[in-house]
Motif scaffolding. Sequence first.
Motif, PDB file in Angstrom:
ATOM      1  N   GLY A 285       0.804  -1.165   0.054  1.00 35.77           N
ATOM      2  CA  GLY A 285      -0.026  -0.040   0.066  1.00 35.77           C
ATOM      3  C   GLY A 285       0.981   1.182   0.169  1.00 35.77           C
ATOM      4  O   GLY A 285       1.868   1.543   0.934  1.00 35.77           O
ATOM      5  N   ILE A 286       0.414   1.892  -1.096  1.00 38.19           N
ATOM      6  CA  ILE A 286       1.726   3.241  -1.072  1.00 38.19           C
ATOM      7  C   ILE A 286       1.368   4.061   0.131  1.00 38.19           C
ATOM      8  O   ILE A 286       2.443   5.014   0.563  1.00 38.19           O
ATOM      9  CB  ILE A 286       1.152   3.984  -2.396  1.00 38.19           C
ATOM     10  N   ASP A 287       0.372   4.075   0.879  1.00 39.50           N
ATOM     11  CA  ASP A 287       0.055   5.118   1.999  1.00 39.50           C
ATOM     12  C   ASP A 287       0.328   4.237   3.219  1.00 39.50           C
ATOM     13  O   ASP A 287      -0.083   4.674   4.316  1.00 39.50           O
ATOM     14  CB  ASP A 287      -1.190   5.647   1.917  1.00 39.50           C
ATOM     15  N   ASP A 288       0.963   3.149   3.391  1.00 36.63           N
ATOM     16  CA  ASP A 288       1.181   2.231   4.481  1.00 36.63           C
ATOM     17  C   ASP A 288       1.842   3.195   5.519  1.00 36.63           C
ATOM     18  O   ASP A 288       3.026   3.581   5.232  1.00 36.63           O
ATOM     19  CB  ASP A 288       2.064   1.089   4.015  1.00 36.63           C
ATOM     20  N   GLY A 289       1.270   3.182   6.657  1.00 39.21           N
ATOM     21  CA  GLY A 289       2.008   4.038   7.790  1.00 39.21           C
ATOM     22  C   GLY A 289       3.087   3.298   8.717  1.00 39.21           C
ATOM     23  O   GLY A 289       3.808   3.799   9.536  1.00 39.21           O
ATOM     24  N   VAL A 290       3.326   1.851   8.249  1.00 34.44           N
ATOM     25  CA  VAL A 290       4.223   1.166   9.209  1.00 34.44           C
ATOM     26  C   VAL A 290       5.402   0.715   8.454  1.00 34.44           C
ATOM     27  O   VAL A 290       6.379   0.910   8.591  1.00 34.44           O
ATOM     28  CB  VAL A 290       3.261  -0.140   9.448  1.00 34.44           C
ATOM     29  N   ILE A 291       5.122   0.238   7.242  1.00 36.89           N
ATOM     30  CA  ILE A 291       6.204  -0.394   6.286  1.00 36.89           C
ATOM     31  C   ILE A 291       6.152   0.396   5.066  1.00 36.89           C
ATOM     32  O   ILE A 291       5.273   0.294   4.170  1.00 36.89           O
ATOM     33  CB  ILE A 291       6.281  -1.935   5.968  1.00 36.89           C
ATOM     34  N   ARG A 292       7.226   1.261   4.514  1.00 33.68           N
ATOM     35  CA  ARG A 292       7.184   2.127   3.520  1.00 33.68           C
ATOM     36  C   ARG A 292       7.212   1.204   2.092  1.00 33.68           C
ATOM     37  O   ARG A 292       7.734   0.214   2.006  1.00 33.68           O
ATOM     38  CB  ARG A 292       8.306   2.779   3.316  1.00 33.68           C
ATOM     39  N   ALA A 293       6.199   1.611   1.306  1.00 29.41           N
ATOM     40  CA  ALA A 293       6.109   0.954  -0.068  1.00 29.41           C
ATOM     41  C   ALA A 293       7.499   1.142  -0.830  1.00 29.41           C
ATOM     42  O   ALA A 293       7.905   2.308  -0.877  1.00 29.41           O
ATOM     43  CB  ALA A 293       4.818   1.495  -0.967  1.00 29.41           C
ATOM     44  N   THR A 294       7.764  -0.064  -1.661  1.00 36.93           N
ATOM     45  CA  THR A 294       9.111  -0.057  -2.380  1.00 36.93           C
ATOM     46  C   THR A 294       8.574  -0.908  -3.708  1.00 36.93           C
ATOM     47  O   THR A 294       7.603  -1.311  -3.950  1.00 36.93           O
ATOM     48  CB  THR A 294       9.907  -1.244  -1.679  1.00 36.93           C
ATOM     49  N   ASP A 295       9.583  -0.988  -4.598  1.00 34.02           N
ATOM     50  CA  ASP A 295       9.556  -1.221  -5.695  1.00 34.02           C
ATOM     51  C   ASP A 295       9.627  -3.044  -5.870  1.00 34.02           C
ATOM     52  O   ASP A 295       9.689  -3.667  -6.811  1.00 34.02           O
ATOM     53  CB  ASP A 295      10.502  -0.508  -6.780  1.00 34.02           C
TER      54      ASP A 295
END
Length: 342
Positions: A285-295
């Motif tokens: 999820g691009i707006d994940d507040g725990v684990i930053r979205a990556t490629d």
Amino acid sequence: MMSAAAGAAGLSFGGLANAAAAPPRKDPAPPVKPDRGPLPVMAVRQVQTDTLDIGYHETGPADGHPVILLHGFPYDIHSYVEVAPLLAAQGYRVIVPHLRGHGSTRFLDAATPRSGQQAAIGQDLLDLMDALHIPEAVLAGYDWGGRAACVVAALRPSRVVGLVSVNSYLIQDIAKAANPAPAKVEAGFWYQFYFLTERGRAGLTANRDDIARIMWEGNSPTWRFDGPTFSRAAKAFDNPDYVEVVLHSYRHRLGHAPGFAEYGKQEAILATGPVIKVPAITLDGIDDGVIRATDGSASAARFGGPRVHRQIPGVGHNLPQEAPQAFADAVAELARNGKWRT
């Protein structure tokens, strides 16, 4: 072995390559209507394993290919309240269990350690499959549930037709987790360090709902959930083993509690970072507040089979509940194109 970058171009099964190239779907948040009536509640059955009496929701045809959907902490089976019927309508047998320490899942023996370590929740999943006579399934989950699915996919790949995992490879490196990381990385994990303390134990015991709500808001800052939606899930936290399982999970992860002997062999294998060789779709999820979205490239070496990574816009940590269609599509894609032996 196939890297994340190469995944979209060279996958070997079904239409996964074409699907990977398509733009991710974004589920618009439906407006909350004051007169919408009671929220749907997922009916629960019980089945016993050697260790647990597991509460689970089941829907779809009994002879359909099975898919097992696994929730995280602090959430419950209603993370899949929209995903489950979408998959059942396509002919899949859908199983959604309460994890240990949640909902109606109970330990059979008061003397059984209330472990929350990754090998324990992975074993629970295998035991559930055995109890329900499921030889193989597509496994899908996020957070704790995604970790259980990754553990089984790594340790028992013959039981797994495909894997959907939010935040990619979730098998924990206990030694690495015990070492401090940059503050920006750990900001979203404040609760893990709080639970290392006896103040954290007292706080979780007395304020489990308040802590969960704070986590929901931080984990998914763009998700506009309402009070009834939270209250429906919070019923799952009123479990006699909730506090002990949660505390052990994070204390073990951070090196502040030992694992239990019955899981020693599995933990030794998991400590090596075993490669997941089953077909996989990983989601962020691009707006994940725990684990930053990556490629997805950082975890590419951990996936030895065909793997596609997708970023879902406007979505936080509880991805299946925030973007049910995108999650259901990933599960159905693996189930449809998987190599079923049974």
